[in-house]
Design a protein around this motif. Structure first.
Motif, PDB file in Angstrom:
ATOM      1  N   PRO A  53       8.844 136.174  86.702  1.00 23.90           N
ATOM      2  CA  PRO A  53       8.518 137.094  85.589  1.00 23.90           C
ATOM      3  C   PRO A  53       9.726 137.409  84.713  1.00 23.90           C
ATOM      4  CG  PRO A  53       7.486 137.839  87.616  1.00 23.90           C
ATOM      5  CD  PRO A  53       8.435 136.746  88.009  1.00 23.90           C
ATOM      6  N   PRO A  95       5.297 132.975  77.099  1.00 22.66           N
ATOM      7  CA  PRO A  95       4.219 133.518  77.923  1.00 22.66           C
ATOM      8  C   PRO A  95       4.020 132.631  79.146  1.00 22.66           C
ATOM      9  CG  PRO A  95       3.306 132.318  76.066  1.00 22.66           C
ATOM     10  CD  PRO A  95       4.796 132.362  75.852  1.00 22.66           C
ATOM     11  N   TYR A  96       3.428 133.183  80.179  1.00 26.30           N
ATOM     12  CA  TYR A  96       3.254 132.397  81.402  1.00 26.30           C
ATOM     13  C   TYR A  96       2.162 133.010  82.268  1.00 26.30           C
ATOM     14  CZ  TYR A  96       4.696 135.852  84.779  1.00 26.30           C
ATOM     15  OH  TYR A  96       4.700 136.963  85.586  1.00 26.30           O
ATOM     16  N   TYR A  97       1.708 132.240  83.227  1.00 20.44           N
ATOM     17  CA  TYR A  97       1.018 132.783  84.399  1.00 20.44           C
ATOM     18  C   TYR A  97       1.119 131.750  85.520  1.00 20.44           C
ATOM     19  CZ  TYR A  97      -3.123 129.900  83.146  1.00 20.44           C
ATOM     20  OH  TYR A  97      -3.973 128.868  82.831  1.00 20.44           O
ATOM     21  N   VAL A 118      -5.888 136.838  83.248  1.00 15.47           N
ATOM     22  CA  VAL A 118      -4.936 136.906  84.357  1.00 15.47           C
ATOM     23  C   VAL A 118      -5.039 138.268  85.039  1.00 15.47           C
ATOM     24  CG1 VAL A 118      -3.322 135.317  83.241  1.00 15.47           C
ATOM     25  CG2 VAL A 118      -3.038 137.784  82.913  1.00 15.47           C
ATOM     26  N   GLN A 119      -4.467 138.344  86.204  1.00 17.62           N
ATOM     27  CA  GLN A 119      -4.320 139.612  86.898  1.00 17.62           C
ATOM     28  C   GLN A 119      -2.881 139.703  87.384  1.00 17.62           C
ATOM     29  OE1 GLN A 119      -7.372 138.321  89.867  1.00 17.62           O
ATOM     30  NE2 GLN A 119      -5.939 139.157  91.381  1.00 17.62           N
ATOM     31  N   THR A 120      -2.423 140.900  87.668  1.00 16.41           N
ATOM     32  CA  THR A 120      -1.049 141.077  88.119  1.00 16.41           C
ATOM     33  C   THR A 120      -1.039 141.449  89.593  1.00 16.41           C
ATOM     34  OG1 THR A 120      -1.020 143.400  87.441  1.00 16.41           O
ATOM     35  CG2 THR A 120      -0.241 141.777  85.844  1.00 16.41           C
ATOM     36  N   THR A 165       6.543 142.060  89.263  1.00 13.62           N
ATOM     37  CA  THR A 165       5.107 142.072  89.023  1.00 13.62           C
ATOM     38  C   THR A 165       4.754 140.730  88.399  1.00 13.62           C
ATOM     39  OG1 THR A 165       5.088 144.456  88.658  1.00 13.62           O
ATOM     40  CG2 THR A 165       3.204 143.229  87.835  1.00 13.62           C
ATOM     41  N   ASN A 174       2.208 137.627  87.009  1.00 16.81           N
ATOM     42  CA  ASN A 174       0.919 137.267  86.411  1.00 16.81           C
ATOM     43  C   ASN A 174       0.357 136.030  87.116  1.00 16.81           C
ATOM     44  OD1 ASN A 174       1.280 139.263  84.466  1.00 16.81           O
ATOM     45  ND2 ASN A 174       2.116 137.852  82.952  1.00 16.81           N
ATOM     46  N   SER A 202      -3.478 133.636  87.405  1.00 18.14           N
ATOM     47  CA  SER A 202      -4.815 133.457  86.846  1.00 18.14           C
ATOM     48  C   SER A 202      -5.849 134.109  87.755  1.00 18.14           C
ATOM     49  CB  SER A 202      -5.121 131.966  86.671  1.00 18.14           C
ATOM     50  OG  SER A 202      -4.870 131.243  87.860  1.00 18.14           O
ATOM     51  N   THR A 203      -6.921 134.597  87.168  1.00 17.21           N
ATOM     52  CA  THR A 203      -8.018 135.161  87.953  1.00 17.21           C
ATOM     53  C   THR A 203      -8.691 134.047  88.743  1.00 17.21           C
ATOM     54  OG1 THR A 203      -9.620 134.825  86.173  1.00 17.21           O
ATOM     55  CG2 THR A 203      -8.432 136.938  86.199  1.00 17.21           C
TER      56      THR A 203
END
Length: 263
Positions: free
Chosen positions: A75, A84-86, A137-139, A146, A148, A150-151
């Motif tokens: 992060p 941006p990323y996840y 996304v979810q954290t 924290t 990120n 993907s859901t």
């Protein structure tokens, strides 16, 4: 102030990383002088550098790995790189409780091509994707950050869109078999309505149908029914279709590969 004192101050404040510019400003010393001090600590294994100008503080329990776990610093690194990323694919599946094998590499989606990071025994693979902000996304909280990810629904989509990064069809099916318990029909409906592309919906619908998830497959079936044209596609792209290959008319899938879940 010495570099080691600066690092102790960061640790006391819960920080696990710093940049060359931050250290130079705090120590009030030229960058090249700070680099020499950093190299000295790197030689002792106290500091590692997953990217130029970016450093992680390697606590004693991780020194055999030569770096901190990727989830701790990714992060902060992506803020430093201004992209941006996840975390996705096998990495996201692991955090979602849908991977019974530890991934060999930490997989990150971002908007620009980047080389694999090899920091000690830690490997980070970057996968280019143009519509990062459009992916749900979810954290999750890690010991130092924290993160990120993907859901569950977006992870399922990515598994079918980026199958070469996922270790084969059996592994994808095994992950989907676990992941479907965490997926919501309502969230999947929102995802398919906002995401372009048809082929991933065909493949995902076909596989979830085979695994026995009627509520999820109905969402995909309803969305595909709105399309003006759907062509037959291979279940596994890149594989040659045999002479006796069968076709699934419901999802318009050429069944060019056998599979089974490991569960």
């Amino acid at each position: 102030m010495k570099l080691i004192d600066y690092i102790d101050k960061l640790i006391a404040n819960g920080r696990c990383c710093f940049t060359l510019d931050e250290a130079s400003a705090e120590l009030k010393k030229p960058r090249h002088t700070v680099v020499l001090s950093i190299e000295h600590l790197k030689a002792k294994g106290h500091v590692a550098s997953p990217a130029k100008g970016f450093y992680v503080i390697v606590s004693p329990e991780f020194r055999t790995y030569g770096c901190l776990p990727a989830e701790f610093f990714i992060p902060y690194l992506m803020v430093y790189l201004q992209h941006p990323y996840y975390a996705g694919l096998l990495t996201a599946a692991m955090y979602l409780g849908a991977s019974h094998q530890q991934p060999q590499v930490f997989q990150v989606f971002t908007d620009k091509k980047k080389q694999i990071i090899q920091c000690g025994k830690v490997r980070v693979q970057f996968i280019v994707k143009s519509n990062i902000p459009a992916v749900p996304v979810q954290t999750i909280s890690t010991a130092k950050s924290t993160l990120n990810i993907s859901t569950a629904e977006a992870t399922a989509m990515d598994l079918l869109n980026y199958s070469p990064h996922c270790g084969g069809l059996n592994r994808i099916v095994t992950i989907l078999d676990e992941l479907r318990e965490h997926m919501s029909a309502d969230k999947l409906k929102l995802l398919v309505s906002n995401q372009v592309g048809i082929t991933w919906k065909q493949r995902l619908g076909y596989l979830l149908d085979k695994l026995g998830s009627p509520k999820l497959t109905q969402v995909l079936e309803d969305d595909l029914a709105k399309q003006h044209r759907i062509d037959y596609i291979a279940l596994m792209p890149g594989l040659k279709n045999g002479s006796n290959v069968t076709k699934n008319a419901k999802w318009k899938i050429i069944e060019n590969a056998d599979f089974e879940s490991d569960l």
